[in-house]
Scaffold this motif. Sequence first.
Motif, mmCIF file in Angstrom:
data_model
loop_
_atom_site.group_PDB
_atom_site.id
_atom_site.type_symbol
_atom_site.label_atom_id
_atom_site.label_comp_id
_atom_site.label_asym_id
_atom_site.label_seq_id
_atom_site.Cartn_x
_atom_site.Cartn_y
_atom_site.Cartn_z
ATOM 1 N N THR A 93 -22.903 -27.643 -14.414
ATOM 2 C CA THR A 93 -21.835 -27.663 -13.424
ATOM 3 C C THR A 93 -21.714 -26.328 -12.700
ATOM 4 N N TYR A 94 -21.629 -26.406 -11.374
ATOM 5 C CA TYR A 94 -21.434 -25.260 -10.500
ATOM 6 C C TYR A 94 -19.977 -25.241 -10.018
ATOM 7 N N LYS A 95 -19.427 -24.042 -9.854
ATOM 8 C CA LYS A 95 -18.107 -23.891 -9.233
ATOM 9 C C LYS A 95 -18.279 -23.239 -7.869
ATOM 10 N N VAL A 96 -17.712 -23.868 -6.850
ATOM 11 C CA VAL A 96 -17.763 -23.348 -5.485
ATOM 12 C C VAL A 96 -16.328 -23.018 -5.074
ATOM 13 N N ALA A 97 -16.041 -21.746 -4.846
ATOM 14 C CA ALA A 97 -14.657 -21.319 -4.614
ATOM 15 C C ALA A 97 -14.572 -20.352 -3.443
ATOM 16 N N ASN A 98 -13.527 -20.509 -2.653
ATOM 17 C CA ASN A 98 -13.183 -19.546 -1.609
ATOM 18 C C ASN A 98 -11.888 -18.869 -2.046
ATOM 19 N N VAL A 99 -11.988 -17.604 -2.448
ATOM 20 C CA VAL A 99 -10.869 -16.884 -3.061
ATOM 21 C C VAL A 99 -10.433 -15.749 -2.148
ATOM 22 N N MET A 100 -9.141 -15.726 -1.839
ATOM 23 C CA MET A 100 -8.594 -14.674 -0.975
ATOM 24 C C MET A 100 -7.360 -14.081 -1.640
ATOM 25 N N ASN A 101 -7.289 -12.767 -1.675
ATOM 26 C CA ASN A 101 -6.107 -12.107 -2.220
ATOM 27 C C ASN A 101 -5.934 -10.744 -1.569
ATOM 28 N N GLY A 102 -4.745 -10.214 -1.697
ATOM 29 C CA GLY A 102 -4.459 -8.912 -1.108
ATOM 30 C C GLY A 102 -2.963 -8.668 -1.025
ATOM 31 N N ILE A 103 -2.605 -7.701 -0.192
ATOM 32 C CA ILE A 103 -1.205 -7.324 0.019
ATOM 33 C C ILE A 103 -0.887 -7.421 1.501
ATOM 34 N N MET A 104 0.249 -8.011 1.811
ATOM 35 C CA MET A 104 0.778 -7.976 3.170
ATOM 36 C C MET A 104 2.086 -7.208 3.129
ATOM 37 N N ALA A 105 2.252 -6.292 4.078
ATOM 38 C CA ALA A 105 3.447 -5.445 4.075
ATOM 39 C C ALA A 105 3.943 -5.215 5.494
ATOM 40 N N SER A 106 5.237 -4.983 5.613
ATOM 41 C CA SER A 106 5.832 -4.521 6.861
ATOM 42 C C SER A 106 6.581 -3.229 6.557
ATOM 43 N N TYR A 107 6.714 -2.384 7.564
ATOM 44 C CA TYR A 107 7.405 -1.114 7.373
ATOM 45 C C TYR A 107 7.892 -0.596 8.725
ATOM 46 N N THR A 108 8.750 0.383 8.667
ATOM 47 C CA THR A 108 9.273 1.010 9.879
ATOM 48 C C THR A 108 8.701 2.414 9.996
ATOM 49 N N LEU A 109 8.195 2.744 11.180
ATOM 50 C CA LEU A 109 7.651 4.079 11.435
ATOM 51 C C LEU A 109 8.075 4.517 12.830
ATOM 52 N N GLU A 145 -5.527 -0.542 -2.339
ATOM 53 C CA GLU A 145 -5.176 0.362 -1.238
ATOM 54 C C GLU A 145 -3.677 0.600 -1.128
ATOM 55 N N PHE A 146 -2.883 -0.326 -1.644
ATOM 56 C CA PHE A 146 -1.430 -0.247 -1.468
ATOM 57 C C PHE A 146 -0.805 0.542 -2.624
ATOM 58 N N PRO A 147 0.161 1.428 -2.337
ATOM 59 C CA PRO A 147 0.769 1.724 -1.023
ATOM 60 C C PRO A 147 0.204 2.970 -0.354
ATOM 61 N N SER A 148 -0.842 3.569 -0.938
ATOM 62 C CA SER A 148 -1.340 4.841 -0.417
ATOM 63 C C SER A 148 -1.882 4.731 1.003
ATOM 64 N N ALA A 149 -2.283 3.528 1.437
ATOM 65 C CA ALA A 149 -2.824 3.363 2.781
ATOM 66 C C ALA A 149 -1.746 3.376 3.857
ATOM 67 N N LEU A 150 -0.491 3.252 3.483
ATOM 68 C CA LEU A 150 0.578 3.288 4.470
ATOM 69 C C LEU A 150 0.742 4.707 5.004
ATOM 70 N N PRO A 151 1.116 4.856 6.269
ATOM 71 C CA PRO A 151 1.244 6.195 6.855
ATOM 72 C C PRO A 151 2.420 6.968 6.272
ATOM 73 N N GLN A 152 2.304 8.271 6.272
ATOM 74 C CA GLN A 152 3.399 9.122 5.858
ATOM 75 C C GLN A 152 4.612 8.882 6.765
ATOM 76 N N GLY A 153 5.766 8.824 6.151
ATOM 77 C CA GLY A 153 6.991 8.610 6.922
ATOM 78 C C GLY A 153 7.389 7.155 7.044
ATOM 79 N N ALA A 154 6.591 6.237 6.480
ATOM 80 C CA ALA A 154 6.947 4.816 6.539
ATOM 81 C C ALA A 154 8.176 4.545 5.672
ATOM 82 N N THR A 155 9.104 3.770 6.204
ATOM 83 C CA THR A 155 10.319 3.420 5.469
ATOM 84 C C THR A 155 10.524 1.905 5.521
ATOM 85 N N ASN A 156 11.507 1.446 4.763
ATOM 86 C CA ASN A 156 11.842 0.013 4.731
ATOM 87 C C ASN A 156 10.605 -0.849 4.460
ATOM 88 N N VAL A 157 9.810 -0.421 3.501
ATOM 89 C CA VAL A 157 8.571 -1.129 3.177
ATOM 90 C C VAL A 157 8.904 -2.438 2.460
#
Length: 266
Positions: free
Chosen positions: A97-113, A126-138
């Motif tokens: 038996t073979y398994k065929v899978a399409n797997v997607m995962n990650g983080i979605m975020a909104s913030y104020t800059l 990558e989260f949260p270090s990839a967000l820019p300095q000064g981002a608030t209301n994450v």
Amino acid sequence: MKKTITLLAFAAALAAPMAAQAHRAWMAPTSTSLSGNDAWVGFDAGMSNGVFIPDHAAMRMNGLVVTAPDGSAVQPEHLMQGQYRTTFDVHLTQNGTYKVANVMNGIMASYTLNGEQKRWRGSAAEFPSALPQGATNVQATRTSSRIETFVTLNNPTDTVFTNARDGLEMIPVTHPNDLVAGEPATFKLSKDGLPAAGLEVTVARGGLRYRDNPEESTVTTGVDGAFTVTWPEAGLYWLNASVRTAAEGDTIASNASYVAVVEVLP
């Protein structure tokens, strides 16, 4: 920088397919049980109102993984994305038996800059270090979507039914390539490796274009994550479950969905 982690409304789009959404994701094989020493299986994948009817959008296959019976990765061939469907082939050379899978995962975020609302999407690493300095209301949500199906060359095996402990997953009790109309089949759902109790699982049979009755039902998982389906007719079936978990304290919210496509024989 103060970060308040809450559930994002727009994260539901990434976590598709959800049973409540209009467009459903699916990945359908041309056959699920084959014999011989060498065989090919074709696959169609898309998003549509009725399952297995390519009428809305093709599926992106960025997370496509094909697992052979011995656990090795198989490279899909002839991958092509059209307007309404994506197609590819898998060459079966191992018994089992073979398994065929399409797997997607990650983080979605909104913030104020600087007074402006921004959005970010990336991996959990990558989260949260990839967000820019000064981002608030994450505000952020971890998303996980798994769409899979199973095909067998000669004798069914269970080596591909492993639990990655990431999002919603299905561990079959009844082998998914040994399903017969009129007979019950049992499967178990897990969420991050633990039994997913109390989840509604939507079961829909293909062929809606040629009949008036949608032939759709719902079953609920037990305390051990198990659910049982008795197939009314032969055909391809779409199984879907989803779960959303709100943030608590510094724990990030999550949004997970699962789809399996199985074939039921007469």
